[in-house]
Design a protein around this motif. Sequence first.
Motif, PDB file in Angstrom:
ATOM      1  N   MET A   1      -0.974 -27.209  -3.226  1.00 45.78           N
ATOM      2  CA  MET A   1      -1.525 -28.214  -4.174  1.00 45.78           C
ATOM      3  C   MET A   1      -0.562 -29.077  -4.519  1.00 45.78           C
ATOM      4  O   MET A   1      -1.172 -29.939  -4.783  1.00 45.78           O
ATOM      5  N   ILE A   2       0.699 -29.332  -4.513  1.00 49.45           N
ATOM      6  CA  ILE A   2       1.964 -30.136  -5.175  1.00 49.45           C
ATOM      7  C   ILE A   2       1.500 -31.285  -3.457  1.00 49.45           C
ATOM      8  O   ILE A   2       1.486 -32.382  -3.781  1.00 49.45           O
ATOM      9  N   PHE A   3       2.244 -31.626  -2.820  1.00 49.19           N
ATOM     10  CA  PHE A   3       2.103 -32.086  -1.441  1.00 49.19           C
ATOM     11  C   PHE A   3       1.190 -32.446  -1.358  1.00 49.19           C
ATOM     12  O   PHE A   3       0.490 -33.627  -0.975  1.00 49.19           O
ATOM     13  N   ARG A   4       0.311 -32.164  -1.306  1.00 51.12           N
ATOM     14  CA  ARG A   4      -1.074 -32.448  -0.012  1.00 51.12           C
ATOM     15  C   ARG A   4      -2.526 -31.750  -0.526  1.00 51.12           C
ATOM     16  O   ARG A   4      -3.641 -30.600  -0.582  1.00 51.12           O
ATOM     17  N   PRO A   5      -3.222 -32.277  -1.900  1.00 51.78           N
ATOM     18  CA  PRO A   5      -4.372 -31.041  -2.614  1.00 51.78           C
ATOM     19  C   PRO A   5      -5.344 -31.405  -1.702  1.00 51.78           C
ATOM     20  O   PRO A   5      -6.101 -29.902  -2.076  1.00 51.78           O
ATOM     21  N   GLN A   6      -5.293 -32.674  -1.470  1.00 49.92           N
ATOM     22  CA  GLN A   6      -7.192 -32.457  -0.633  1.00 49.92           C
ATOM     23  C   GLN A   6      -6.327 -31.233   1.233  1.00 49.92           C
ATOM     24  O   GLN A   6      -7.942 -31.372   1.643  1.00 49.92           O
ATOM     25  N   GLY A   7      -5.524 -31.215   1.390  1.00 47.02           N
ATOM     26  CA  GLY A   7      -6.270 -29.822   2.247  1.00 47.02           C
ATOM     27  C   GLY A   7      -4.942 -30.383   3.860  1.00 47.02           C
ATOM     28  O   GLY A   7      -4.617 -31.660   3.844  1.00 47.02           O
ATOM     29  N   LEU A   8      -5.134 -29.843   4.797  1.00 50.20           N
ATOM     30  CA  LEU A   8      -4.890 -30.761   5.617  1.00 50.20           C
ATOM     31  C   LEU A   8      -5.851 -31.939   6.131  1.00 50.20           C
ATOM     32  O   LEU A   8      -5.323 -33.131   6.842  1.00 50.20           O
ATOM     33  N   LEU A   9      -6.606 -31.463   6.764  1.00 47.68           N
ATOM     34  CA  LEU A   9      -7.693 -32.242   7.046  1.00 47.68           C
ATOM     35  C   LEU A   9      -9.016 -32.694   5.768  1.00 47.68           C
ATOM     36  O   LEU A   9     -10.351 -33.635   6.211  1.00 47.68           O
ATOM     37  N   GLY A  10      -8.853 -32.087   4.535  1.00 49.10           N
ATOM     38  CA  GLY A  10      -9.702 -32.598   3.344  1.00 49.10           C
ATOM     39  C   GLY A  10      -9.474 -34.216   3.355  1.00 49.10           C
ATOM     40  O   GLY A  10      -8.236 -35.163   3.856  1.00 49.10           O
TER      41      GLY A  10
END
Lengths: 307, 486
Positions: free
Chosen positions: A291-300
């Motif tokens: 949520m903090i570092f990559r809110p769009q997820g791995l491949l989103g």
Amino acid sequence: MDTFIQLTVDALTLGSIYALIALGYTLVYGVLKLLNFAHGDVFMVGSFIGFGVLQLLGGTSNPSVPIWLLLVLVTLAAMAGCAVLGVVIERFAYRPLRDAPRIAPLISALGVSFFLANSMQLLFGAEPRNYDTFSLSNGALYLKGLDIGNVRVSLLRIITISSAFVLMIVLWFLVNRTRTGKAMRATSFDREAAAMMGIDIDRVIVFTFVLGSALAGAAGVLFALRVPTTVSIGFIAGLKGFTAAVIGGIGSIQGAMAGGLILGFAESYTQGYISTKWSDLVVFSILIAFMIFRPQGLLGRAEIRKV
Amino acid sequence: MSEQLAQPEHGPAIGQDEWVARHGQRRSLRGGPLGTLETRLLRVPWWAWLVLFLAAMSLLPLFSSSGYVRRVGFDTVLYMLLALGLNVVVGWGGLLDLGFVAFYGIGAYAYAMLDSDKFGIHLPSLVSVPLIVALGAVVGLLLGLPSRRLSGDYLAIVTLFFLQLFQTLTTNGDNAFGHDLTGGPNGLLNIDPLHAFGHDLIVQHRGVFAVSYYYVALVFFALVFVALRLVNHSRTGRAWRSLREDPLAAEAMGMPVNWLKLMAFSFGAATAAFTGTLFAALNGSVFPLTFYFVLLIIVYTMVILGGSGSMPGVVLGALIVSPLLELLRDPGKSRVVFYLAVLGGVVVAFRFSRKLGLVAAATAAFGFVAHAVAGAVDDRWVAGEHAGGAGGALAHWVIVPSHLAGWVPVVSYVGLIAVGLFLTLVPQRIRLVLLVPTLYLAAFVWENVMLVYPEPARYIVLGVILIALMILRPNGLLGEKRVEII
């Protein structure tokens, strides 16, 4: 080393089931932008349908059909039953709210989840149901298997993992190589534009629910092959599935698979090397980190808000 | 021009935030005597309503000296507090907080740790309660921080996971690195009652639930209500509403959107923690499973039923749902509730018209005929005991077999749902005809399946209420109509 292999196999089994659940979330979210809280309970209903069909076919100790056919029939029945359930839920609980504020279908979904779990408890009671797969041809599913080093990977695990992957490949094919799949992707990309291009949105959404719920049903059976199922597993299963979907990038199919596996590995290694009690804490920390570092997820894709 | 600005009531003084904030009050009023009454009632100031309400509530112990009724009254007041807290987050902030009851649990557990023999700490309540409220507010703030943008779905899942985490921590807290912190599944016991200035507020008086806690809870309720009302009518409250209606527009107007969301979150959490202290002090014990999904759904149903966003609404919601859940525990009362609800539903659907009489008469006749036929075919089909005992005409109306085959509950229950859903799809005329057997089937299922297992049955009722409300009346009983801004 043996522990490591054992845990890895565990992780793959668990992760592939999480991935199947996550796929249902991610498909529905992609098309409807709806967090389908009832999905975990569809998974639970799937495991119960599987149990019912298993009993109808004579149970594991005295099956009336060959083992492979038994497993296939049980899985297919659960998939079909869940698909119907998913469509009914969509038609009556979500469709009337499609143009409502976004919080409305979420609350409706909470209600559906609660309704399903308690209805199942009303009808079937709270006691666990055991598929008792050990009785199938005297434990062959457990005793036979593949040897890796000193670790024997049981046939049951191989079946679970491989069927999950087969299902995922089928899904990938359906979404990326068929007309309906194309319509689905278009709807997910921009619903209004898709409607203007002549895509029947209602049909696409129904199809999405069929796919997602069928996968949940299959996951329910695969889960219950090894662990006794109860009416209350839906909550946790849904939570983990959604977390997997978020980690992978919600709306992305490959992401959901990756997220499920990551979650499986995280949980399995935590349970093996640290403590069985605190695996939820680790999973939660991973979620927060994403949520903090990559809110769009791995491949989103990062969400671009147009005004 | 200057006259218009001086008298904002007489024209749309566009640009003034009072005008924007009052959009809810400018809805059209009904005409006729009902409309006049409504206008008059609206003129009564809010504090007069509050005083009236508190006075009515405080009369409850006078009517019944039974500890059970007092206890239910106390629980209802707790639910009212929880509903007020959730209303801040969901109703005003428009955020889906699914970890709400975890803050309730945090309040209860914190009180249990600060005021019990567990660690030998016995803080006076006047110290521990404000401390716990502050703690709740801070934890709420911290939980909100990670999902920076706090968009609806991510917030929902993070908070739901937080609820799960709270479960894990409290259940496994009996062995956290070798220390017993939370007592695990066995919970914490022997918690002090509320105490201040060296006096304990006793829970049991001669074996009966002491009425003092009920009044303390009411005072707490009044405090929270006034405080939240003041907040709602402050700048922050108006900002919350603008945020709920359109976050993007609010942001464009220069509102600190993220901070406002965190504030809403924090206020809700603090209210829940506050309520938790009361819960722990009264019960003298806390267990992890009290603060779980079931409680969450109960509080949500209250807020949605009453009308999220409206303080009197959510209080009303709690006032309806909490006693309803108690009534549904007992088969005899549960039966009355069911038939009254069905009757009410049919009346609402048809108003007082000829159709209503037709449906009622047909259903009654259908039942007696079905019962007679079933009795004639096989005695055992109608020889069953009505759960909780039912006398009079009802015993000759609903079929209650002495023994139910395993498939009957499943088929009848699933069939009822299927037929009920199907009815919403068919044209009016067919619906009218099919309604009669459906109502009878509903009665059959209620008597034979639901009454036998009150525990899941009453939660099923909650789930149905929640779904039906979202579809039929999303603003609940007293909620203000949302203005769709296009």
